[in-house]
Design a protein around this motif. Structure first.
Motif, PDB file in Angstrom:
ATOM      1  N   TRP A 378       0.879  -1.192   0.090  1.00 41.19           N
ATOM      2  CA  TRP A 378       0.021  -0.015  -0.068  1.00 41.19           C
ATOM      3  C   TRP A 378       0.849   1.127   0.130  1.00 41.19           C
ATOM      4  O   TRP A 378       0.613   2.342  -0.861  1.00 41.19           O
ATOM      5  N   LEU A 379       1.957   1.280   0.725  1.00 39.19           N
ATOM      6  CA  LEU A 379       2.942   2.466   0.859  1.00 39.19           C
ATOM      7  C   LEU A 379       3.467   2.714  -0.431  1.00 39.19           C
ATOM      8  O   LEU A 379       3.393   3.880  -0.931  1.00 39.19           O
ATOM      9  N   ARG A 380       3.871   1.806  -1.219  1.00 35.78           N
ATOM     10  CA  ARG A 380       4.543   1.909  -2.788  1.00 35.78           C
ATOM     11  C   ARG A 380       3.342   2.424  -3.550  1.00 35.78           C
ATOM     12  O   ARG A 380       3.636   3.167  -4.238  1.00 35.78           O
ATOM     13  N   GLN A 381       2.115   1.740  -3.447  1.00 34.90           N
ATOM     14  CA  GLN A 381       1.201   2.442  -4.156  1.00 34.90           C
ATOM     15  C   GLN A 381       0.719   3.820  -4.080  1.00 34.90           C
ATOM     16  O   GLN A 381       0.473   4.505  -4.955  1.00 34.90           O
ATOM     17  N   GLN A 382       1.041   4.389  -2.870  1.00 31.80           N
ATOM     18  CA  GLN A 382       0.753   5.637  -2.505  1.00 31.80           C
ATOM     19  C   GLN A 382       1.880   6.513  -3.068  1.00 31.80           C
ATOM     20  O   GLN A 382       1.864   7.891  -2.880  1.00 31.80           O
ATOM     21  N   GLY A 383       3.183   6.014  -3.326  1.00 28.84           N
ATOM     22  CA  GLY A 383       4.226   6.694  -3.773  1.00 28.84           C
ATOM     23  C   GLY A 383       4.855   7.385  -2.491  1.00 28.84           C
ATOM     24  O   GLY A 383       5.596   8.399  -2.636  1.00 28.84           O
ATOM     25  N   LEU A 384       4.664   6.770  -1.539  1.00 26.58           N
ATOM     26  CA  LEU A 384       5.619   7.279  -0.252  1.00 26.58           C
ATOM     27  C   LEU A 384       6.784   6.868  -0.226  1.00 26.58           C
ATOM     28  O   LEU A 384       7.223   5.594  -0.405  1.00 26.58           O
ATOM     29  N   THR A 385       7.817   7.525  -0.015  1.00 27.69           N
ATOM     30  CA  THR A 385       9.260   7.297   0.283  1.00 27.69           C
ATOM     31  C   THR A 385       9.519   6.998   1.659  1.00 27.69           C
ATOM     32  O   THR A 385       9.640   7.882   2.596  1.00 27.69           O
ATOM     33  N   VAL A 386       9.686   5.765   1.901  1.00 25.00           N
ATOM     34  CA  VAL A 386      10.198   5.306   3.334  1.00 25.00           C
ATOM     35  C   VAL A 386      11.541   5.271   3.391  1.00 25.00           C
ATOM     36  O   VAL A 386      12.415   4.843   2.472  1.00 25.00           O
ATOM     37  N   ILE A 387      11.809   5.774   4.647  1.00 25.90           N
ATOM     38  CA  ILE A 387      13.342   5.736   5.053  1.00 25.90           C
ATOM     39  C   ILE A 387      13.369   4.656   6.209  1.00 25.90           C
ATOM     40  O   ILE A 387      12.967   4.626   7.119  1.00 25.90           O
ATOM     41  N   ASP A 388      14.053   3.648   5.724  1.00 20.14           N
ATOM     42  CA  ASP A 388      14.387   2.396   6.624  1.00 20.14           C
ATOM     43  C   ASP A 388      15.366   2.595   7.371  1.00 20.14           C
ATOM     44  O   ASP A 388      16.351   3.632   7.477  1.00 20.14           O
ATOM     45  N   TRP A 389      15.717   1.462   8.338  1.00 19.64           N
ATOM     46  CA  TRP A 389      16.961   1.446   9.278  1.00 19.64           C
ATOM     47  C   TRP A 389      18.344   1.893   8.418  1.00 19.64           C
ATOM     48  O   TRP A 389      19.171   2.579   8.819  1.00 19.64           O
ATOM     49  N   PRO A 390      18.607   1.111   7.328  1.00 22.02           N
ATOM     50  CA  PRO A 390      19.909   1.353   6.512  1.00 22.02           C
ATOM     51  C   PRO A 390      19.763   2.758   6.017  1.00 22.02           C
ATOM     52  O   PRO A 390      21.078   3.473   5.877  1.00 22.02           O
ATOM     53  N   GLY A 391      18.646   3.273   5.724  1.00 19.73           N
ATOM     54  CA  GLY A 391      18.505   4.715   5.227  1.00 19.73           C
ATOM     55  C   GLY A 391      19.190   5.804   6.550  1.00 19.73           C
ATOM     56  O   GLY A 391      19.913   6.588   6.082  1.00 19.73           O
ATOM     57  N   TRP A 392      18.458   5.490   7.786  1.00 18.41           N
ATOM     58  CA  TRP A 392      18.949   6.067   8.886  1.00 18.41           C
ATOM     59  C   TRP A 392      20.369   5.944   9.040  1.00 18.41           C
ATOM     60  O   TRP A 392      21.087   6.879   9.323  1.00 18.41           O
ATOM     61  N   LYS A 393      20.927   4.693   8.943  1.00 24.63           N
ATOM     62  CA  LYS A 393      22.341   4.594   9.160  1.00 24.63           C
ATOM     63  C   LYS A 393      23.198   5.358   8.209  1.00 24.63           C
ATOM     64  O   LYS A 393      24.303   5.875   8.465  1.00 24.63           O
ATOM     65  N   ARG A 394      22.773   5.599   6.951  1.00 19.51           N
ATOM     66  CA  ARG A 394      23.499   6.377   5.902  1.00 19.51           C
ATOM     67  C   ARG A 394      23.434   8.089   6.291  1.00 19.51           C
ATOM     68  O   ARG A 394      24.432   8.445   6.118  1.00 19.51           O
ATOM     69  N   ILE A 395      22.331   8.310   6.881  1.00 15.91           N
ATOM     70  CA  ILE A 395      22.193   9.640   7.463  1.00 15.91           C
ATOM     71  C   ILE A 395      23.312   9.831   8.559  1.00 15.91           C
ATOM     72  O   ILE A 395      24.074  10.855   8.563  1.00 15.91           O
ATOM     73  N   GLU A 396      23.367   8.925   9.517  1.00 18.93           N
ATOM     74  CA  GLU A 396      23.930   9.101  10.961  1.00 18.93           C
ATOM     75  C   GLU A 396      25.478   8.994  10.163  1.00 18.93           C
ATOM     76  O   GLU A 396      26.481   9.859  10.636  1.00 18.93           O
ATOM     77  N   ALA A 397      25.838   8.156   9.373  1.00 18.03           N
ATOM     78  CA  ALA A 397      27.337   8.076   8.809  1.00 18.03           C
ATOM     79  C   ALA A 397      27.852   9.568   8.114  1.00 18.03           C
ATOM     80  O   ALA A 397      28.833   9.915   8.468  1.00 18.03           O
ATOM     81  N   ALA A 398      26.646  10.068   7.428  1.00 20.76           N
ATOM     82  CA  ALA A 398      26.951  11.403   7.060  1.00 20.76           C
ATOM     83  C   ALA A 398      27.105  12.587   7.905  1.00 20.76           C
ATOM     84  O   ALA A 398      28.092  13.573   7.857  1.00 20.76           O
ATOM     85  N   GLU A 399      26.273  12.347   9.114  1.00 18.41           N
ATOM     86  CA  GLU A 399      26.603  13.463  10.217  1.00 18.41           C
ATOM     87  C   GLU A 399      27.925  13.152  10.917  1.00 18.41           C
ATOM     88  O   GLU A 399      28.678  14.277  11.288  1.00 18.41           O
ATOM     89  N   ILE A 400      28.437  11.974  11.235  1.00 20.12           N
ATOM     90  CA  ILE A 400      29.631  11.669  11.784  1.00 20.12           C
ATOM     91  C   ILE A 400      30.902  12.131  11.009  1.00 20.12           C
ATOM     92  O   ILE A 400      31.715  12.663  11.473  1.00 20.12           O
ATOM     93  N   ALA A 401      30.642  12.050   9.816  1.00 17.00           N
ATOM     94  CA  ALA A 401      31.697  12.481   8.569  1.00 17.00           C
ATOM     95  C   ALA A 401      31.993  13.996   8.830  1.00 17.00           C
ATOM     96  O   ALA A 401      32.936  14.466   8.261  1.00 17.00           O
ATOM     97  N   ALA A 402      30.707  14.587   8.745  1.00 16.58           N
ATOM     98  CA  ALA A 402      30.586  16.002   9.016  1.00 16.58           C
ATOM     99  C   ALA A 402      31.157  16.719  10.164  1.00 16.58           C
ATOM    100  O   ALA A 402      31.060  17.995  10.277  1.00 16.58           O
ATOM    101  N   ALA A 403      31.214  16.070  11.385  1.00 15.55           N
ATOM    102  CA  ALA A 403      31.444  16.503  12.542  1.00 15.55           C
ATOM    103  C   ALA A 403      32.654  17.437  12.511  1.00 15.55           C
ATOM    104  O   ALA A 403      33.804  17.270  12.151  1.00 15.55           O
TER     105      ALA A 403
END
Length: 437
Positions: A378-403
């Protein structure tokens, strides 16, 4: 029977509830939804940036997400993007862990003037909440008044009073750090309607204010009782006695510092003054108004619910019977009891709600629902972009790299940047070549 559970909100209450459920029923499948691309709620956006030890609880939650029974579904607003009714079709139980994210109004003239902010917005601004990245608070006058006598108010005056060097090991966002460092503040005011024995800050947070390099706390000795009044809850008496001792120590200080922190007890705000912006604060019974270009109210929060989520009552909480809102629907944390207590307070309460839920499951003879598989479709049918756990870990890695040096991370603080950083590397835009900057 395999049960599927949805938890709305990835702050400490929701994740403590998930932990309590999985400790008793490791076979459960739990999906944690958050409208933000990042987990941890209050821990990420409410805990002060210089209190890194308090944020260490996220390590426990990291392990929980790595166990295989818990999923993170970020960037999806339940009630708006995803109706609660739709969610309930696919999950055997839904837990509302919404927190309390709306500032309580002061209810006095002038509170809508530029330069008056609620603590949710102000703390969100310096903590990198994407909703408040562009708050751009006015911090260009010598006087700043903070209304409230709890730990949030103490956090705000401490962050405003610390030097950049004192904040080196924090994750104070650079956009806020630059503005705070440039602020010409000479006088901070922390204002409470009641007396020092009734103040709700804790002793550790209060004592920190006496150790700031450039700040001298000022307390009028006449405002301080020699002891506690009768009727104080014995469980709180020890903390309040310690608070009074710290305040007496502040009152005895004679050292000079460039920033004065004035404790104003028994002071009731009557109006925020100014024409096109905040210029002062009128207090009841005080002849002259405080000279302040910024007024921040830290007087508590209330739960706000959108779409078809249950609406809070006049007290700002979702009506419930010991955590149960309706069959199959539960509530934990501040949305259940109001904004009180510390992060560990939520652990025991979340377990009690988890116990009730599992007891309800034991009496339920209905077949288990479909869970995440049908909902993902259903989420895919609605065109919603889900950010999953690996997506969060990529955010976290980018924040740590920019510290910055000494800081644990530099938070991404805008919606577009967070969503972009969550993408897998193969879908990231190519870095510009030399000469194409």
């Amino acid at each position: 029977m395999l049960h599927h559970i949805a938890i709305i909100g990835s702050g400490p209450s929701g994740l403590f509830c998930a932990d309590a459920l999985l400790r008793q029923r490791p076979d459960l499948k739990i999906d944690v939804f958050d409208r933000l691309p990042t987990p941890y709620g209050l821990i990420r956006f409410g805990v002060a940036p210089d209190h890194q030890g308090t944020k260490a609880v996220t390590r426990q939650f990291d392990r929980l997400f790595g166990g295989g029974s818990l999923r993170f579904i970020g960037n999806v607003a339940v009630g708006a993007d995803l109706p609660l009714g739709r969610l309930s079709e696919h999950y055997d139980a839904v837990v509302l862990a919404l927190g309390a994210h709306a500032d309580r109004a002061l209810g006095i003239p002038g509170e809508d003037l530029p330069g008056r902010y609620g603590s949710m917005a102000f703390v969100g601004w310096y903590n990198g909440h994407p909703d408040f990245r562009h708050l751009d608070p006015l911090l260009d006058a010598p006087g700043i008044a903070v209304i409230g006598m709890g730990n949030v108010a103490v956090d705000i005056v401490r962050v405003l009073g610390k030097t950049p060097a004192e904040m080196t090991a924090s994750d104070l966002c650079v956009h806020a750090a630059e503005v705070i460092a440039a602020a010409p503040v000479t006088d901070l005011y922390i204002i409470g309607r009641r007396g020092p024995a009734e103040a709700s800050f804790t002793s550790a947070e209060l004592a920190e204010l006496g150790r700031l390099e450039r700040v001298r706390p000022i307390v009028e000795k006449a405002d301080l009782p020699d002891g506690l009044p009768s009727g104080i809850d014995p469980a709180e008496a020890k903390i309040k006695e310690k608070n009074l001792q710290i305040l007496h120590d502040f009152a005895a200080r004679t050292d000079d510092r460039p920033v004065k922190l004035h404790f104003l007890f028994h002071s009731i705000p009557e109006a925020v003054l100014g024409q096109s912006r905040v210029e002062g604060l009128k207090l009841k019974g005080r002849a002259a108004p405080l000279s302040a270009g910024t007024v921040i109210s830290a007087i508590g929060y209330r739960t706000a619910a959108t779409g078809d989520l249950p609406q809070p009552n006049q007290n700002g909480i979702i009506p419930n019977d010991n955590g149960r809102v309706a069959p199959g629907l539960y509530v934990v944390g501040w949305a259940k009891r109001g904004p009180s207590g510390t992060i560990p307070t939520n652990r025991l309460e979340a377990k009690s709600v988890a116990d009730r839920m599992l007891a309800d499951f034991a009496d339920d003879t209905a077949p288990a629902k479909s869970g995440s598989a049908a909902l993902d479709t259903w989420l895919r049918q609605q065109g919603l972009t889900v950010i999953d756990w690996p997506g969060w870990k990529r955010i976290e890695a980018a924040e740590i790299a920019a510290a910055r040096q000494g800081s644990p991370r530099e938070k991404l603080a805008d919606w577009a940047g967070l969503r972009q950083a969550a993408l897998p590397s193969e879908t990231q835009p190519a870095a510009p070549r030399a000469g194409q900057q």
